[in-house]
Design an enzyme around this catalytic site. Structure first.
Site, PDB file in Angstrom:
ATOM      1  NE  ARG A  80       1.921  -0.116  -2.356  1.00  0.00           N
ATOM      2  CZ  ARG A  80       1.248   0.689  -1.534  1.00  0.00           C
ATOM      3  NH1 ARG A  80       1.597   1.959  -1.420  1.00  0.00           N
ATOM      4  NH2 ARG A  80       0.232   0.251  -0.843  1.00  0.00           N
ATOM      5  CE  LYS A 183       1.163  -2.293   2.311  1.00  0.00           C
ATOM      6  NZ  LYS A 183       1.512  -1.525   3.500  1.00  0.00           N
ATOM      7  CD  GLU A 219       7.459   4.843   4.815  1.00  0.00           C
ATOM      8  OE1 GLU A 219       6.308   5.117   4.442  1.00  0.00           O
ATOM      9  OE2 GLU A 219       8.096   3.890   4.340  1.00  0.00           O
TER      10      GLU A 219
HETATM   11  N1  PLP Z   1       4.210   3.609   4.286  1.00  0.00           N
HETATM   12  C1  PLP Z   1       4.137   2.391   4.830  1.00  0.00           C
HETATM   13  C2  PLP Z   1       5.333   1.842   5.485  1.00  0.00           C
HETATM   14  C3  PLP Z   1       2.924   1.669   4.761  1.00  0.00           C
HETATM   15  O1  PLP Z   1       2.826   0.461   5.310  1.00  0.00           O
HETATM   16  C4  PLP Z   1       1.810   2.242   4.122  1.00  0.00           C
HETATM   17  C5  PLP Z   1       0.563   1.491   3.996  1.00  0.00           C
HETATM   18  O2  PLP Z   1       0.265   0.904   3.017  1.00  0.00           O
HETATM   19  C6  PLP Z   1       1.940   3.513   3.577  1.00  0.00           C
HETATM   20  C7  PLP Z   1       3.150   4.174   3.680  1.00  0.00           C
HETATM   21  C8  PLP Z   1       0.789   4.165   2.890  1.00  0.00           C
HETATM   22  O3  PLP Z   1       0.607   3.684   1.603  1.00  0.00           O
HETATM   23  P1  PLP Z   1      -0.838   3.709   0.928  1.00  0.00           P
HETATM   24  O4  PLP Z   1      -1.292   5.118   0.959  1.00  0.00           O
HETATM   25  O5  PLP Z   1      -0.613   3.237  -0.452  1.00  0.00           O
HETATM   26  O6  PLP Z   1      -1.698   2.823   1.742  1.00  0.00           O
HETATM   27  C1  COI Z   2      -2.127   0.193   5.007  1.00  0.00           C
HETATM   28  O1  COI Z   2      -2.211   1.402   5.190  1.00  0.00           O
HETATM   29  O2  COI Z   2      -2.915  -0.416   4.308  1.00  0.00           O
HETATM   30  C2  COI Z   2      -1.069  -0.588   5.607  1.00  0.00           C
HETATM   31  O3  COI Z   2      -0.740  -1.584   5.072  1.00  0.00           O
HETATM   32  C3  COI Z   2      -0.485  -0.070   6.849  1.00  0.00           C
HETATM   33  C4  COI Z   2      -0.275  -1.059   7.935  1.00  0.00           C
HETATM   34  C5  COI Z   2      -1.476  -1.628   8.556  1.00  0.00           C
HETATM   35  C6  COI Z   2       0.814  -2.004   7.679  1.00  0.00           C
END
Ligand code: PLP
Ligand code: COI
Length: 339
Positions: A80, A183, A219
């Site tokens: 990612r 991200k 989201e």
């Molecule tokens: N959506 C956003 C905007 C986020 O910042 C995060 C955190 O990383 C997620 C979703 C969840 O992604 P993940 O499960 O890969 O941490």
């Molecule tokens: C995460 O879930 O790791 C994130 O990056 C979410 C947030 C703290 C930005």
């Protein structure tokens, strides 16, 4: 082992002993450098400062019931980050560099890894940004990749207790053909105003709608959204949401637990029909949502004051794999030996 009140750790910055850095130029990465400084010195014309060339990741290391330390799906975070780098024209970090930096940062800060059973974990924050100067709007020719870590508790102070969120109708976090799927820092900057307003009004976080039509759930501020009804796990399909690794894992767990899984646009009206809803992500883990308030339309959706049975089951299974209470038949975890 640090003398920390592990069970009451908030989700936030926690200083540790070392961080790991690496510079990239002309498509190549240099040697990893270990630093004990919490500061970085960068060029005042660095593209990250002016044009937002920055992306980050969020992942965790867990101490298991067997005493071993495990990373969860690190390859997905590495992939990612490359997708984020590609999206805003930064130099990509290959798997080898990504893993080496993370492993080093975890090892060097092993005394900050929370013990098993405390509900806390070691949060890992890889960061990639344009460190080279430009004044014209162009990609940098030098990049910095940095990894710091810190012990954290659950993102929402409620832990695994239902939170209240505000449905936002007057702000978008990402444009329909913009950067919502990667991200990058700019997405979070765009979320600060509605999220801060929501926090001031007592909400744990916000729920954004699709920016094009404002018809579908996108989201939550820092996490993906899911709803459950009729034994079906439903999560939005949208170009403007971040592809969550936690969500992908929950989809697999839900399927294997005999639930149906649907990834498709989720119209706001469907909020009426869900039996359980929640937010999921590395930081949020699975956070059940007890109430969604659509302030602009004066509507309130309620889902109860206790976590639902399916959310609870999925939460327990996810945690059990991360902490090695259950066999990892999916190959999601990587042991870091000897710490
Ligand atoms: N959506 C956003 C905007 C986020 O910042 C995060 C955190 O990383 C997620 C979703 C969840 O992604 P993940 O499960 O890969 O941490
Ligand atoms: C995460 O879930 O790791 C994130 O990056 C979410 C947030 C703290 C930005």
């Amino acid at each position: 082992m640090e003398n920390i009140d592990w069970r009451n750790l908030p989700f936030g910055y926690y200083p540790t002993d070392y961080n790991v850095r690496c510079y990239g130029r002309n498509g190549k990465w240099g040697e990893l450098e270990v630093s004990s400084s919490e500061y970085i010195s960068i060029h005042m014309a660095a593209t990250t400062l002016h044009y937002g060339q920055e992306a980050f990741e969020g992942m965790k290391a867990f101490r298991g019931v067997d005493g071993k330390v495990r990373l969860f799906r690190w390859q997905d975070n590495a992939r990612r980050l490359r997708s984020s780098a590609d999206g805003i024209m930064m130099q990509e970090v290959p798997d080898e560099v990504f893993f080496a930096a993370i492993e080093k940062a975890v090892r060097l800060n092993a005394r900050f890894i929370p013990p098993y059973g405390t509900g806390a974990s070691l949060y890992i924050r890889p960061l990639l940004f344009g460190s080279g100067p430009q004044v014209g709007v162009k990609p940098a020719t030098e990049y910095m990749f940095l990894v710091f870590v810190g012990p954290v508790g659950p993102y929402f102070k409620e832990g695994f207790r239902p939170v209240t969120v505000e449905l936002v109708r007057d702000y978008d976090r990402a444009a329909p053909r913009g950067t919502g799927h990667i991200k990058v820092g700019g997405n979070y900057a765009a979320s600060l105003r509605p999220a801060t307003r929501a926090a001031k009004n007592g909400y744990s976080t916000v729920l954004f709608l699709d920016a094009k039509e404002q018809k579908y759930i996108d989201e939550a501020g820092p996490a993906n959204f899911f709803g459950i009804r009729n034994n079906t796990y439903i999560t939005p399909e949208s170009h403007t949401i971040l592809p969550s690794i936690t969500n992908k894992s929950i989809e697999t767990l839900a399927k294997d637990a005999g639930m149906k899984v649907e990834r498709r646009p989720v119209p706001v009206e469907e909020l009426e029909l869900f039996e359980e809803v929640g937010a999921c992500g590395t930081a949020a883990i699975i956070s059940p949502i007890g109430k969604i308030v659509d302030t602009a339309f004066g509507k309130v959706y309620e889902y109860g004051t206790e976590a639902g049975k399916n959310s609870t089951m999925l939460y327990k299974r996810l945690k059990a794999i991360q902490e090695a209470e259950m066999e990892d038949i999916y190959g999601w975890t990587t042991v870091i030996e000897g710490i």
